[in-house]
Design a protein around this motif. Structure first.
Motif, PDB file in Angstrom:
ATOM      1  N   ASN A   1       0.826  -1.005   0.297  1.00 25.01           N
ATOM      2  CA  ASN A   1      -0.094  -0.327   0.200  1.00 25.01           C
ATOM      3  C   ASN A   1       0.836   1.159   0.060  1.00 25.01           C
ATOM      4  OD1 ASN A   1      -2.211  -0.962   0.272  1.00 25.01           O
ATOM      5  ND2 ASN A   1      -2.688  -1.684   1.781  1.00 25.01           N
ATOM      6  N   PHE A   2       1.874   1.425   0.628  1.00 24.94           N
ATOM      7  CA  PHE A   2       2.982   2.823   0.511  1.00 24.94           C
ATOM      8  C   PHE A   2       3.641   2.825  -0.936  1.00 24.94           C
ATOM      9  CE2 PHE A   2       4.842   0.981   4.448  1.00 24.94           C
ATOM     10  CZ  PHE A   2       3.744   1.192   5.625  1.00 24.94           C
ATOM     11  N   LYS A   3       3.527   1.663  -2.154  1.00 26.55           N
ATOM     12  CA  LYS A   3       4.071   1.907  -2.830  1.00 26.55           C
ATOM     13  C   LYS A   3       2.767   2.795  -3.743  1.00 26.55           C
ATOM     14  CE  LYS A   3       5.605   1.742  -7.462  1.00 26.55           C
ATOM     15  NZ  LYS A   3       5.911   3.031  -7.744  1.00 26.55           N
ATOM     16  N   LEU A   4       1.521   2.377  -3.659  1.00 28.56           N
ATOM     17  CA  LEU A   4       0.448   1.994  -4.535  1.00 28.56           C
ATOM     18  C   LEU A   4      -0.205   3.849  -3.661  1.00 28.56           C
ATOM     19  CD1 LEU A   4      -1.965  -0.738  -3.416  1.00 28.56           C
ATOM     20  CD2 LEU A   4      -1.368   0.397  -5.392  1.00 28.56           C
ATOM     21  N   PHE A   5       0.017   4.862  -2.578  1.00 29.08           N
ATOM     22  CA  PHE A   5       0.334   5.553  -2.727  1.00 29.08           C
ATOM     23  C   PHE A   5       0.722   6.579  -2.938  1.00 29.08           C
ATOM     24  CE2 PHE A   5      -0.495   8.975   1.583  1.00 29.08           C
ATOM     25  CZ  PHE A   5      -1.459   9.121   1.023  1.00 29.08           C
ATOM     26  N   SER A   6       1.829   6.030  -2.407  1.00 30.99           N
ATOM     27  CA  SER A   6       3.607   6.413  -3.955  1.00 30.99           C
ATOM     28  C   SER A   6       2.813   7.366  -5.054  1.00 30.99           C
ATOM     29  CB  SER A   6       4.894   6.271  -3.181  1.00 30.99           C
ATOM     30  OG  SER A   6       5.015   6.196  -2.298  1.00 30.99           O
ATOM     31  N   ASP A   7       2.414   6.268  -5.598  1.00 32.81           N
ATOM     32  CA  ASP A   7       1.941   6.920  -7.289  1.00 32.81           C
ATOM     33  C   ASP A   7       0.866   7.548  -6.780  1.00 32.81           C
ATOM     34  OD1 ASP A   7       3.796   4.774  -7.800  1.00 32.81           O
ATOM     35  OD2 ASP A   7       2.089   3.199  -8.179  1.00 32.81           O
ATOM     36  N   CYS A   8      -0.109   7.778  -6.391  1.00 35.21           N
ATOM     37  CA  CYS A   8      -0.777   8.925  -6.132  1.00 35.21           C
ATOM     38  C   CYS A   8      -0.219  10.181  -5.903  1.00 35.21           C
ATOM     39  CB  CYS A   8      -2.039   8.155  -4.888  1.00 35.21           C
ATOM     40  SG  CYS A   8      -3.191   6.689  -5.786  1.00 35.21           S
ATOM     41  N   ILE A   9       0.121   9.611  -4.683  1.00 32.24           N
ATOM     42  CA  ILE A   9       1.495  11.058  -4.351  1.00 32.24           C
ATOM     43  C   ILE A   9       1.966  11.932  -5.688  1.00 32.24           C
ATOM     44  CG2 ILE A   9       3.205  12.819  -3.226  1.00 32.24           C
ATOM     45  CD1 ILE A   9       2.485  10.225  -0.888  1.00 32.24           C
ATOM     46  N   ALA A  10       2.395  11.538  -5.991  1.00 38.46           N
ATOM     47  CA  ALA A  10       3.521  11.131  -7.679  1.00 38.46           C
ATOM     48  C   ALA A  10       2.054  12.325  -8.226  1.00 38.46           C
ATOM     49  CB  ALA A  10       4.440  10.644  -8.249  1.00 38.46           C
ATOM     50  N   VAL A  11       0.855  11.184  -8.748  1.00 37.33           N
ATOM     51  CA  VAL A  11      -0.412  12.105  -9.837  1.00 37.33           C
ATOM     52  C   VAL A  11      -0.562  13.438  -9.054  1.00 37.33           C
ATOM     53  CG1 VAL A  11      -1.699  11.580 -10.889  1.00 37.33           C
ATOM     54  CG2 VAL A  11      -0.590   9.593 -10.894  1.00 37.33           C
ATOM     55  N   THR A  12      -0.769  13.495  -7.784  1.00 36.03           N
ATOM     56  CA  THR A  12      -1.867  14.563  -7.356  1.00 36.03           C
ATOM     57  C   THR A  12      -0.475  15.925  -7.822  1.00 36.03           C
ATOM     58  OG1 THR A  12      -2.832  13.362  -5.585  1.00 36.03           O
ATOM     59  CG2 THR A  12      -2.105  15.971  -5.865  1.00 36.03           C
TER      60      THR A  12
END
Length: 141
Positions: A98-109
């Motif tokens: 989930n840390f990787k998933l959230f990291s991806d969402c942070i980068a997109v944002t």
């Protein structure tokens, strides 16, 4: 491993988002919930999962503030992130994926909101978030 150029890009970026942690954090967390609904199970007290929800804003801001705070500790992320790794790994038992998933969402944002999100900055952000993810997952090894 973050190069000196990566560190400079990250420091510049983190300084720019310092005043926007609530908005950007809430959007990133809402993206996580929308794209990966299974992650909602870690937040049983949340009544809503949109970027406008009070708890989403609060938790999103906490996460981004923690990232901004790493600005002073880029050369010692393992030590700096140890307490967060312990809390999420031993206390909350968060699946490290989930840390990787959230990291991806942070980068997109960040990419959606910041004009200065160049390909070079994107690369630095990816490396930085990868390192943060690695450190937060450290207690699972």
């Amino acid at each position: 491993v973050l190069s000196e150029g990566n560190k400079k890009a990250i420091k510049n970026l983190l300084q720019k988002i310092h005043s926007q942690t609530e908005v950007l954090g809430a959007e990133a967390l809402a993206r996580l919930f929308e794209c990966h609904p299974q992650t909602k199970s870690y937040f049983p007290k949340f009544s809503g999962f949109s970027a406008n929800d009070k708890r989403v804003k609060h938790h999103g801001a906490l996460v981004l503030k923690a990232l901004v705070d790493t600005n002073k500790h880029l050369d010692d992320l393992p030590h700096h992130l140890n307490k967060l790794a312990e809390k999420h790994g031993k206390g909350l038992l968060v699946d490290p994926h989930n840390f990787k998933l959230f990291s991806d969402c942070i980068a997109v944002t960040l990419a959606a909101h910041l004009q200065e999100f160049s390909p070079e900055t994107h690369c630095a952000v990816d490396k930085f978030l990868e390192e943060v993810t690695y450190q937060l997952s450290s207690l699972y090894r």
